[in-house]
Design a protein around this motif. Structure first.
Motif, PDB file in Angstrom:
ATOM      1  N   LEU A 104     -14.343  -1.167  11.296  1.00  0.00           N
ATOM      2  CA  LEU A 104     -13.771  -1.274  12.642  1.00  0.00           C
ATOM      3  C   LEU A 104     -14.561  -0.445  13.643  1.00  0.00           C
ATOM      4  CD1 LEU A 104     -11.534  -2.181  14.595  1.00  0.00           C
ATOM      5  CD2 LEU A 104     -10.183  -0.214  13.805  1.00  0.00           C
ATOM      6  N   ALA A 105     -14.975   0.753  13.250  1.00  0.00           N
ATOM      7  CA  ALA A 105     -15.733   1.628  14.153  1.00  0.00           C
ATOM      8  C   ALA A 105     -17.049   0.988  14.562  1.00  0.00           C
ATOM      9  CB  ALA A 105     -15.983   2.981  13.488  1.00  0.00           C
ATOM     10  N   TRP A 106     -17.683   0.277  13.645  1.00  0.00           N
ATOM     11  CA  TRP A 106     -18.934  -0.421  13.988  1.00  0.00           C
ATOM     12  C   TRP A 106     -18.672  -1.464  15.076  1.00  0.00           C
ATOM     13  CZ3 TRP A 106     -24.083  -0.109  13.113  1.00  0.00           C
ATOM     14  CH2 TRP A 106     -24.855  -1.213  13.439  1.00  0.00           C
ATOM     15  N   ALA A 107     -17.606  -2.240  14.928  1.00  0.00           N
ATOM     16  CA  ALA A 107     -17.273  -3.260  15.928  1.00  0.00           C
ATOM     17  C   ALA A 107     -16.955  -2.619  17.271  1.00  0.00           C
ATOM     18  CB  ALA A 107     -16.102  -4.100  15.446  1.00  0.00           C
ATOM     19  N   LEU A 108     -16.230  -1.502  17.262  1.00  0.00           N
ATOM     20  CA  LEU A 108     -15.893  -0.810  18.506  1.00  0.00           C
ATOM     21  C   LEU A 108     -17.137  -0.223  19.168  1.00  0.00           C
ATOM     22  CD1 LEU A 108     -12.604   0.993  17.394  1.00  0.00           C
ATOM     23  CD2 LEU A 108     -12.808  -1.008  18.879  1.00  0.00           C
ATOM     24  N   THR A 109     -18.068   0.260  18.371  1.00  0.00           N
ATOM     25  CA  THR A 109     -19.333   0.752  18.918  1.00  0.00           C
ATOM     26  C   THR A 109     -20.089  -0.367  19.604  1.00  0.00           C
ATOM     27  OG1 THR A 109     -19.475   2.425  17.174  1.00  0.00           O
ATOM     28  CG2 THR A 109     -21.496   1.920  18.360  1.00  0.00           C
ATOM     29  N   TRP A 110     -20.060  -1.524  18.973  1.00  0.00           N
ATOM     30  CA  TRP A 110     -20.726  -2.700  19.547  1.00  0.00           C
ATOM     31  C   TRP A 110     -20.118  -3.052  20.903  1.00  0.00           C
ATOM     32  CZ3 TRP A 110     -25.252  -3.891  18.288  1.00  0.00           C
ATOM     33  CH2 TRP A 110     -25.783  -5.170  18.395  1.00  0.00           C
ATOM     34  N   ILE A 111     -18.797  -2.980  21.007  1.00  0.00           N
ATOM     35  CA  ILE A 111     -18.116  -3.246  22.275  1.00  0.00           C
ATOM     36  C   ILE A 111     -18.529  -2.226  23.330  1.00  0.00           C
ATOM     37  CG2 ILE A 111     -15.853  -3.148  23.414  1.00  0.00           C
ATOM     38  CD1 ILE A 111     -14.696  -4.493  20.936  1.00  0.00           C
ATOM     39  N   ALA A 112     -18.559  -0.949  22.946  1.00  0.00           N
ATOM     40  CA  ALA A 112     -18.943   0.110  23.885  1.00  0.00           C
ATOM     41  C   ALA A 112     -20.389  -0.047  24.335  1.00  0.00           C
ATOM     42  CB  ALA A 112     -18.740   1.478  23.236  1.00  0.00           C
ATOM     43  N   PHE A 113     -21.264  -0.418  23.415  1.00  0.00           N
ATOM     44  CA  PHE A 113     -22.677  -0.627  23.734  1.00  0.00           C
ATOM     45  C   PHE A 113     -22.833  -1.691  24.820  1.00  0.00           C
ATOM     46  CE2 PHE A 113     -26.370  -3.400  22.863  1.00  0.00           C
ATOM     47  CZ  PHE A 113     -27.404  -2.519  23.147  1.00  0.00           C
ATOM     48  N   TRP A 114     -22.162  -2.822  24.627  1.00  0.00           N
ATOM     49  CA  TRP A 114     -22.280  -3.898  25.610  1.00  0.00           C
ATOM     50  C   TRP A 114     -21.571  -3.554  26.912  1.00  0.00           C
ATOM     51  CZ3 TRP A 114     -26.040  -6.957  25.250  1.00  0.00           C
ATOM     52  CH2 TRP A 114     -26.515  -7.377  24.017  1.00  0.00           C
ATOM     53  N   MET A 115     -20.519  -2.743  26.827  1.00  0.00           N
ATOM     54  CA  MET A 115     -19.812  -2.369  28.048  1.00  0.00           C
ATOM     55  C   MET A 115     -20.710  -1.559  28.978  1.00  0.00           C
ATOM     56  SD  MET A 115     -16.012  -0.731  28.470  1.00  0.00           S
ATOM     57  CE  MET A 115     -15.321  -2.094  27.543  1.00  0.00           C
ATOM     58  N   VAL A 116     -21.529  -0.700  28.410  1.00  0.00           N
ATOM     59  CA  VAL A 116     -22.459   0.090  29.233  1.00  0.00           C
ATOM     60  C   VAL A 116     -23.430  -0.835  29.946  1.00  0.00           C
ATOM     61  CG1 VAL A 116     -24.330   1.776  29.167  1.00  0.00           C
ATOM     62  CG2 VAL A 116     -22.258   2.176  27.830  1.00  0.00           C
TER      63      VAL A 116
ATOM     64  N   THR B 272      -8.796  -2.435  35.415  1.00  0.00           N
ATOM     65  CA  THR B 272      -9.427  -3.733  35.184  1.00  0.00           C
ATOM     66  C   THR B 272     -10.931  -3.686  34.951  1.00  0.00           C
ATOM     67  OG1 THR B 272      -9.740  -4.095  37.578  1.00  0.00           O
ATOM     68  CG2 THR B 272      -7.666  -4.872  36.593  1.00  0.00           C
ATOM     69  N   THR B 273     -11.611  -2.627  35.397  1.00  0.00           N
ATOM     70  CA  THR B 273     -13.076  -2.624  35.371  1.00  0.00           C
ATOM     71  C   THR B 273     -13.673  -2.927  33.998  1.00  0.00           C
ATOM     72  OG1 THR B 273     -13.183  -1.122  37.251  1.00  0.00           O
ATOM     73  CG2 THR B 273     -15.156  -1.305  35.883  1.00  0.00           C
ATOM     74  N   PRO B 274     -13.217  -2.286  32.902  1.00  0.00           N
ATOM     75  CA  PRO B 274     -13.824  -2.595  31.599  1.00  0.00           C
ATOM     76  C   PRO B 274     -13.745  -4.077  31.233  1.00  0.00           C
ATOM     77  CG  PRO B 274     -12.456  -0.631  31.448  1.00  0.00           C
ATOM     78  CD  PRO B 274     -12.174  -1.251  32.784  1.00  0.00           C
ATOM     79  N   PHE B 275     -12.671  -4.728  31.656  1.00  0.00           N
ATOM     80  CA  PHE B 275     -12.517  -6.145  31.330  1.00  0.00           C
ATOM     81  C   PHE B 275     -13.267  -7.029  32.328  1.00  0.00           C
ATOM     82  CE2 PHE B 275      -8.567  -3.928  30.020  1.00  0.00           C
ATOM     83  CZ  PHE B 275      -8.795  -3.964  28.655  1.00  0.00           C
ATOM     84  N   LEU B 276     -13.315  -6.598  33.584  1.00  0.00           N
ATOM     85  CA  LEU B 276     -14.075  -7.353  34.578  1.00  0.00           C
ATOM     86  C   LEU B 276     -15.542  -7.448  34.213  1.00  0.00           C
ATOM     87  CD1 LEU B 276     -12.663  -6.184  38.036  1.00  0.00           C
ATOM     88  CD2 LEU B 276     -12.634  -8.510  37.119  1.00  0.00           C
ATOM     89  N   VAL B 277     -16.114  -6.346  33.716  1.00  0.00           N
ATOM     90  CA  VAL B 277     -17.549  -6.352  33.420  1.00  0.00           C
ATOM     91  C   VAL B 277     -17.852  -7.338  32.297  1.00  0.00           C
ATOM     92  CG1 VAL B 277     -17.800  -3.984  34.222  1.00  0.00           C
ATOM     93  CG2 VAL B 277     -17.484  -4.401  31.784  1.00  0.00           C
ATOM     94  N   TYR B 278     -16.908  -7.502  31.384  1.00  0.00           N
ATOM     95  CA  TYR B 278     -17.064  -8.526  30.345  1.00  0.00           C
ATOM     96  C   TYR B 278     -16.797  -9.919  30.907  1.00  0.00           C
ATOM     97  CZ  TYR B 278     -17.740  -5.839  26.015  1.00  0.00           C
ATOM     98  OH  TYR B 278     -18.270  -5.067  25.008  1.00  0.00           O
TER      99      TYR B 278
END
Length: 388
Positions: free
Chosen positions: A362-374, A304-310
């Motif tokens: 798609l990779a750009w969008a996924l990078t954006w998700i990873a960036f904000w997840m950090v 759950t952690t990746p989704f909780l942080v969002y």
């Protein structure tokens, strides 16, 4: 920036001495996190012309996975309202203070949406007034006040009235200057009202109607109210198994009713049709019910952690993920082919040379998700929750 360890985004604050803070429902935070993560995924492709079909909105009638994201979020707003305001609902002496906070919070959300629409040019003559955050703000105010001041039976009747009333307006009221009622993009009643009242302040892609327009906000309130009803059900002191069973049953019923109504009043995200409300609310019930069973009942929480942080900073990340690309567009980089903005330079330097156009997007969008997840993970570990 305020910090908190227990405030629910989009919940209305109440005087702490009078009302105890509700316990967080972890499955709701996870479901909210999945939803806002999906928002960022579909809103930030590298190239808008190169997108996988499930990440596109339906062009008019119909519903793709992307079309589920916004109604899911409004549904979650409703559930959060029930959790945040349940205690104060039974203390009339706190209602004045709570109502002030409800309106203030809704107006803040509206103002944040207007800021995104204005930035960076601040052209007030043609700024788009409707928008996602603006609709969330308006719907939050209406749904929260209805929850605070009415009982469950009245809320059910309000949902029915909004859905049937909107259907009647769109299907039977002649459109001034056009004629017979219709559901075509530029000539339906909602488009006419948007163009009449907002004129130069509409979605730039259409210019004569808006997907977050005035009339379609009425059924959007019904979406949030379905969440309010679910939140009240989840708070009942009944066995978790009973809660899940009825949530699933009603989810299936709403999906089926939506599909049946679709035969006469098509499922349409842009018009936010009544069939769309039932269909998406039913799917939201099924999704939340599954999360509740897995996380709060069965205790499966390692994933759950990746989704909780969002989920705990949903509005914050949604706002910033809309603001930063605009700032990147202001930063210019000189290249061999001339001056480009920093986003284009990064995308064309590190993505398009190595991947196919659609996978690079798609990779750009996924990078954006990873960036904000950090960033959100750091905030989560420090117990930082920004209240809006």
């Amino acid at each position: 920036m305020a910090t908190s360890v227990s405030a629910t985004p989009l919940s209305a604050s109440v005087p702490q001495a009078a009302v105890p803070r509700p316990a967080r429902l972890k499955s709701l935070d996870v479901f909210r996190g999945i939803t806002v993560l999906s928002m960022i995924l579909v809103n930030n492709p590298g190239n808008w012309g190169k997108i996988y079909a499930p990440l596109k909105h339906a062009p008019w009638n119909g519903c793709t996975p992307t079309d589920l994201v916004f109604p899911f979020f409004l549904f979650i707003v409703g559930v959060s309202i029930a959790y945040a305001l349940e205690s104060s609902k039974h203390h009339p002496d706190t209602h004045k203070a709570v109502l002030i906070r409800i309106v203030r919070r809704g107006l803040t959300l509206f103002a944040l949406g207007m800021f995104l629409a204005l930035f960076p040019k601040f052209d007030f003559d043609t700024v788009r007034i409707p928008g996602v955050l603006q609709r969330i703000g308006v719907v939050f105010i209406i749904a929260a006040i209805l929850f605070l001041k009415t009982d469950r039976k009245t809320q059910i009747w309000t949902i029915a009235t909004l859905l049937v009333g909107y259907w009647a307006l769109m299907m039977f009221i002649p459109v001034p200057g056009i004629g017979q009622a219709n559901l075509q993009p530029t000539t339906n009643l909602a488009a006419w009202l948007d163009n009449l009242l907002l004129s130069e302040h509409l979605w730039k892609q259409s210019k004569v109607w808006d997907p977050e327009g005035i009339l379609s906000t009425l059924p959007a309130v019904a979406t949030a109210l379905t969440g309010v009803l679910v939140g009240q059900w989840l708070k009942k002191p009944t066995a978790p198994g009973d809660k899940i069973a009825w949530l699933m049953v009603w989810g299936v019923i709403c999906v089926c009713l939506g599909l049946i109504w679709d035969l006469h009043f098509p499922i349409n995200k842009i018009l936010w049709t009544s069939s769309y409300v039932l269909y998406t609310s039913g799917l939201a019930m099924l999704g939340l019910g599954l999360c509740y069973w897995l996380i709060d009942v069965k205790g499966y929480q390692k994933f759950t952690t990746p989704f909780l942080v969002y989920g705990v900073n949903a509005i914050t990340v949604f706002f910033l993920s809309g603001l930063i690309p605009r700032i990147m567009g202001m930063i210019k980089v000189d290249t061999a082919n001339g001056e480009v903005d920093s986003k284009t330079w990064l995308y064309e330097s590190f993505y398009t040379p190595f991947l196919s156009p659609i996978n690079a997007s798609l990779a750009w969008a996924l990078t954006w998700i990873a960036f904000w997840m950090v960033i959100l993970y750091i905030m989560y570990k420090k117990n930082i929750i920004i209240k809006v």
